[in-house]
Design a protein around this motif. Structure first.
Motif, PDB file in Angstrom:
ATOM      1  N   VAL A  30       0.842  -1.203   0.000  1.00 37.05           N
ATOM      2  CA  VAL A  30       0.000   0.000   0.000  1.00 37.05           C
ATOM      3  C   VAL A  30       0.873   1.247   0.000  1.00 37.05           C
ATOM      4  O   VAL A  30       0.676   2.178  -0.794  1.00 37.05           O
ATOM      5  CB  VAL A  30      -0.944   0.006   1.218  1.00 37.05           C
ATOM      6  CG1 VAL A  30      -1.699   1.343   1.298  1.00 37.05           C
ATOM      7  CG2 VAL A  30      -1.920  -1.150   1.146  1.00 37.05           C
ATOM      8  N   MET A  31       1.884   1.282   0.869  1.00 33.25           N
ATOM      9  CA  MET A  31       2.755   2.439   0.961  1.00 33.25           C
ATOM     10  C   MET A  31       3.663   2.565  -0.263  1.00 33.25           C
ATOM     11  O   MET A  31       3.994   3.676  -0.695  1.00 33.25           O
ATOM     12  CB  MET A  31       3.610   2.368   2.235  1.00 33.25           C
ATOM     13  CG  MET A  31       2.841   2.640   3.518  1.00 33.25           C
ATOM     14  SD  MET A  31       2.205   4.352   3.633  1.00 33.25           S
ATOM     15  CE  MET A  31       0.540   4.175   3.019  1.00 33.25           C
ATOM     16  N   LEU A  32       4.068   1.429  -0.817  1.00 34.34           N
ATOM     17  CA  LEU A  32       4.897   1.467  -2.025  1.00 34.34           C
ATOM     18  C   LEU A  32       4.117   2.103  -3.174  1.00 34.34           C
ATOM     19  O   LEU A  32       4.666   2.909  -3.934  1.00 34.34           O
ATOM     20  CB  LEU A  32       5.335   0.059  -2.415  1.00 34.34           C
ATOM     21  CG  LEU A  32       6.299  -0.037  -3.608  1.00 34.34           C
ATOM     22  CD1 LEU A  32       7.609   0.681  -3.313  1.00 34.34           C
ATOM     23  CD2 LEU A  32       6.553  -1.489  -3.981  1.00 34.34           C
ATOM     24  N   PHE A  33       2.832   1.770  -3.278  1.00 36.67           N
ATOM     25  CA  PHE A  33       2.003   2.368  -4.329  1.00 36.67           C
ATOM     26  C   PHE A  33       1.747   3.845  -4.057  1.00 36.67           C
ATOM     27  O   PHE A  33       1.911   4.683  -4.947  1.00 36.67           O
ATOM     28  CB  PHE A  33       0.667   1.629  -4.447  1.00 36.67           C
ATOM     29  CG  PHE A  33      -0.291   2.301  -5.399  1.00 36.67           C
ATOM     30  CD1 PHE A  33      -0.122   2.174  -6.766  1.00 36.67           C
ATOM     31  CD2 PHE A  33      -1.343   3.084  -4.911  1.00 36.67           C
ATOM     32  CE1 PHE A  33      -0.986   2.818  -7.652  1.00 36.67           C
ATOM     33  CE2 PHE A  33      -2.209   3.718  -5.790  1.00 36.67           C
ATOM     34  CZ  PHE A  33      -2.030   3.580  -7.159  1.00 36.67           C
ATOM     35  N   PHE A  51      11.183   5.872  -8.861  1.00 32.35           N
ATOM     36  CA  PHE A  51      12.290   5.052  -8.375  1.00 32.35           C
ATOM     37  C   PHE A  51      12.878   5.645  -7.102  1.00 32.35           C
ATOM     38  O   PHE A  51      13.170   4.917  -6.141  1.00 32.35           O
ATOM     39  CB  PHE A  51      13.378   4.938  -9.446  1.00 32.35           C
ATOM     40  CG  PHE A  51      14.551   4.111  -9.023  1.00 32.35           C
ATOM     41  CD1 PHE A  51      14.481   2.727  -9.023  1.00 32.35           C
ATOM     42  CD2 PHE A  51      15.725   4.711  -8.582  1.00 32.35           C
ATOM     43  CE1 PHE A  51      15.563   1.955  -8.605  1.00 32.35           C
ATOM     44  CE2 PHE A  51      16.809   3.956  -8.165  1.00 32.35           C
ATOM     45  CZ  PHE A  51      16.731   2.570  -8.173  1.00 32.35           C
ATOM     46  N   PHE A  52      13.041   6.970  -7.076  1.00 28.03           N
ATOM     47  CA  PHE A  52      13.606   7.663  -5.913  1.00 28.03           C
ATOM     48  C   PHE A  52      12.749   7.404  -4.674  1.00 28.03           C
ATOM     49  O   PHE A  52      13.258   7.013  -3.615  1.00 28.03           O
ATOM     50  CB  PHE A  52      13.704   9.160  -6.193  1.00 28.03           C
ATOM     51  CG  PHE A  52      14.382   9.942  -5.106  1.00 28.03           C
ATOM     52  CD1 PHE A  52      15.737  10.200  -5.162  1.00 28.03           C
ATOM     53  CD2 PHE A  52      13.663  10.440  -4.016  1.00 28.03           C
ATOM     54  CE1 PHE A  52      16.376  10.921  -4.164  1.00 28.03           C
ATOM     55  CE2 PHE A  52      14.286  11.148  -3.013  1.00 28.03           C
ATOM     56  CZ  PHE A  52      15.643  11.388  -3.086  1.00 28.03           C
ATOM     57  N   ASN A  53      11.450   7.624  -4.789  1.00 27.76           N
ATOM     58  CA  ASN A  53      10.558   7.436  -3.649  1.00 27.76           C
ATOM     59  C   ASN A  53      10.418   5.966  -3.255  1.00 27.76           C
ATOM     60  O   ASN A  53      10.352   5.631  -2.070  1.00 27.76           O
ATOM     61  CB  ASN A  53       9.176   8.012  -3.967  1.00 27.76           C
ATOM     62  CG  ASN A  53       9.117   9.518  -3.796  1.00 27.76           C
ATOM     63  OD1 ASN A  53      10.143  10.194  -3.861  1.00 27.76           O
ATOM     64  ND2 ASN A  53       7.935  10.050  -3.594  1.00 27.76           N
ATOM     65  N   SER A  54      10.381   5.087  -4.255  1.00 29.43           N
ATOM     66  CA  SER A  54      10.199   3.655  -3.979  1.00 29.43           C
ATOM     67  C   SER A  54      11.370   3.084  -3.200  1.00 29.43           C
ATOM     68  O   SER A  54      11.174   2.298  -2.257  1.00 29.43           O
ATOM     69  CB  SER A  54      10.016   2.882  -5.291  1.00 29.43           C
ATOM     70  OG  SER A  54       8.816   3.258  -5.928  1.00 29.43           O
ATOM     71  N   GLN A  55      12.587   3.487  -3.566  1.00 27.16           N
ATOM     72  CA  GLN A  55      13.739   2.971  -2.818  1.00 27.16           C
ATOM     73  C   GLN A  55      13.752   3.503  -1.387  1.00 27.16           C
ATOM     74  O   GLN A  55      14.190   2.822  -0.471  1.00 27.16           O
ATOM     75  CB  GLN A  55      15.045   3.275  -3.562  1.00 27.16           C
ATOM     76  CG  GLN A  55      15.405   4.736  -3.732  1.00 27.16           C
ATOM     77  CD  GLN A  55      16.130   5.334  -2.548  1.00 27.16           C
ATOM     78  OE1 GLN A  55      16.832   4.622  -1.827  1.00 27.16           O
ATOM     79  NE2 GLN A  55      15.958   6.633  -2.346  1.00 27.16           N
ATOM     80  N   VAL A  75      11.025   4.060   0.411  1.00 29.70           N
ATOM     81  CA  VAL A  75      10.044   3.237   1.118  1.00 29.70           C
ATOM     82  C   VAL A  75      10.630   1.857   1.430  1.00 29.70           C
ATOM     83  O   VAL A  75      10.491   1.344   2.553  1.00 29.70           O
ATOM     84  CB  VAL A  75       8.754   3.083   0.281  1.00 29.70           C
ATOM     85  CG1 VAL A  75       7.780   2.112   0.958  1.00 29.70           C
ATOM     86  CG2 VAL A  75       8.079   4.432   0.082  1.00 29.70           C
ATOM     87  N   CYS A  76      11.297   1.268   0.455  1.00 25.92           N
ATOM     88  CA  CYS A  76      11.909  -0.061   0.657  1.00 25.92           C
ATOM     89  C   CYS A  76      12.944  -0.023   1.767  1.00 25.92           C
ATOM     90  O   CYS A  76      12.971  -0.914   2.641  1.00 25.92           O
ATOM     91  CB  CYS A  76      12.551  -0.544  -0.642  1.00 25.92           C
ATOM     92  SG  CYS A  76      11.369  -0.952  -1.950  1.00 25.92           S
ATOM     93  N   LEU A  77      13.789   1.000   1.760  1.00 22.84           N
ATOM     94  CA  LEU A  77      14.819   1.117   2.799  1.00 22.84           C
ATOM     95  C   LEU A  77      14.202   1.290   4.183  1.00 22.84           C
ATOM     96  O   LEU A  77      14.705   0.738   5.176  1.00 22.84           O
ATOM     97  CB  LEU A  77      15.737   2.309   2.490  1.00 22.84           C
ATOM     98  CG  LEU A  77      16.756   2.116   1.360  1.00 22.84           C
ATOM     99  CD1 LEU A  77      17.515   3.414   1.106  1.00 22.84           C
ATOM    100  CD2 LEU A  77      17.730   0.995   1.698  1.00 22.84           C
ATOM    101  N   ASN A 133      13.374  -1.147   9.327  1.00 18.35           N
ATOM    102  CA  ASN A 133      12.453  -1.494  10.403  1.00 18.35           C
ATOM    103  C   ASN A 133      12.471  -2.992  10.693  1.00 18.35           C
ATOM    104  O   ASN A 133      12.277  -3.420  11.835  1.00 18.35           O
ATOM    105  CB  ASN A 133      11.036  -1.050  10.030  1.00 18.35           C
ATOM    106  CG  ASN A 133      10.046  -1.226  11.161  1.00 18.35           C
ATOM    107  OD1 ASN A 133      10.194  -0.642  12.231  1.00 18.35           O
ATOM    108  ND2 ASN A 133       9.030  -2.048  10.937  1.00 18.35           N
ATOM    109  N   HIS A 134      12.713  -3.793   9.657  1.00 14.20           N
ATOM    110  CA  HIS A 134      12.800  -5.249   9.842  1.00 14.20           C
ATOM    111  C   HIS A 134      14.094  -5.625  10.568  1.00 14.20           C
ATOM    112  O   HIS A 134      14.085  -6.495  11.454  1.00 14.20           O
ATOM    113  CB  HIS A 134      12.742  -5.945   8.485  1.00 14.20           C
ATOM    114  CG  HIS A 134      12.898  -7.433   8.568  1.00 14.20           C
ATOM    115  ND1 HIS A 134      11.906  -8.267   9.052  1.00 14.20           N
ATOM    116  CD2 HIS A 134      13.954  -8.248   8.244  1.00 14.20           C
ATOM    117  CE1 HIS A 134      12.335  -9.513   9.017  1.00 14.20           C
ATOM    118  NE2 HIS A 134      13.565  -9.535   8.533  1.00 14.20           N
TER     119      HIS A 134
END
Length: 316
Positions: free
Chosen positions: A127-130, A208-212, A214-216, A221-222
């Protein structure tokens, strides 16, 4: 679209946002109506505040030309697959620059993204990635590198069009932290649009900038679940920030220089090297000025709002 319409558009966006914020405050404080939005609802509302006024202005300027006219106005043209991969490399290379600017701003103000990170992480990753990685960047590129930048470009020199569209992109965030690096990103993304002739290029880079990011955030957090815990204090001291800025500044200079080289390669690949080169040549406008009263009012309102928030944070 021209610069006059663009300036009225930006003022409309700012007034629309202030109206929404004011309405929520009145409901909460005066009528005691609890009006609390989730992070997803906040993100949707924020992007619609940008997108809807821009779309209204665009439709009013199309004069019945339909989808073809919209594409001509904004420039959703195809790009080569090789250009796509070089856009990804270009985006990676400008990341150290944004990190340095973010760190410098944190010497004076808090990190705005960290403040909402816990709310983001409470939502499912897809959801946040989208929302942050795709939906938000598309709306913002449509408005700032599409409507606003192209509108300025129709009225004045390309170089000043890049500057003003990037400045408005930074001010749109309404906080000094994000504005510091958003202006730089806005300049680089506008140059990318010039190098490719397509709005898809800046949209891809922004996604791509925002997605990376979010992934990071989810990866960190993991690995360290307490990293974004609001009960824990991970505020970096100025001494720590300064020690980080020094080495990263060297990396940023090298990486940004390489990004410029990639930008030139992209322009050659898309056969637009002359367009990129012509940015630095002054082109006389046909009596139109990029700066007007509505723009000045909008900038003053943004700076006043940002300054007031900063003062309130210092007093809290």
């Amino acid at each position: 679209m021209n610069s006059k319409k663009v300036n009225w558009l930006f003022l409309s966006i700012i007034l629309f946002e202030f109206f929404i914020v004011g309405a929520i405050l009145v409901l909460n404080l005066v009528f005691k109506v609890r009006f609390s939005l989730s992070i997803v609802e906040n993100l949707i509302l924020s992007e619609m505040i940008l997108f809807l006024p821009a779309m209204i202005f665009v439709l009013a300027s199309l004069h019945g030309r339909g989808a073809q006219g919209l594409n001509e106005m904004l420039g959703f043209h195809k790009i080569k697959i090789s250009t796509f991969f070089m856009i990804i490399l270009f985006t990676i290379l400008i990341m150290p620059m944004t990190t340095v600017l973010n760190a410098i701003s944190m010497l004076f103000v808090d990190n705005a993204v960290t403040a909402i990170s816990e709310d983001v992480l409470n939502m499912p990753f897809p959801v946040m990635l989208f929302m942050i990685g795709i939906f938000g960047p598309f709306c913002e590129e449509f408005v700032f590198r599409g409507v606003i930048y192209k509108g300025y470009k129709n009225s004045g020199p390309v170089l000043w069009s890049i500057f003003w569209s990037a400045l408005l992109f930074g001010l749109m965030h309404l906080n000094f932290n994000q504005a510091a690096y958003a202006i730089a990103i806005g300049i680089m993304f506008a140059l990318l649009v010039e190098a490719t002739g397509s709005l898809w290029s800046s949209a891809i880079a922004h996604m791509f900038f925002n997605s990376q990011e979010v992934c990071l955030m989810y990866i960190m957090n993991h690995l360290r679940p307490d990293t974004y815990n609001s009960s824990a204090d991970y505020t970096l001291s100025n001494e720590t920030l300064i020690s980080v800025i020094g080495p990263y500044l060297i990396i940023a200079v090298i990486a940004t220089s390489l990004a410029v080289c990639v930008l030139v390669w992209i322009a050659k690949n898309e056969r637009r090297e002359n367009m990129l080169r012509n940015i630095w040549f002054w082109r006389k406008s046909r009596g139109a000025h990029l700066v007007s009263i509505p723009l000045i009012i909008a900038i003053v309102l943004c700076l006043a709002y940002m300054s007031l928030n900063l003062v309130l944070e210092m007093l809290a």
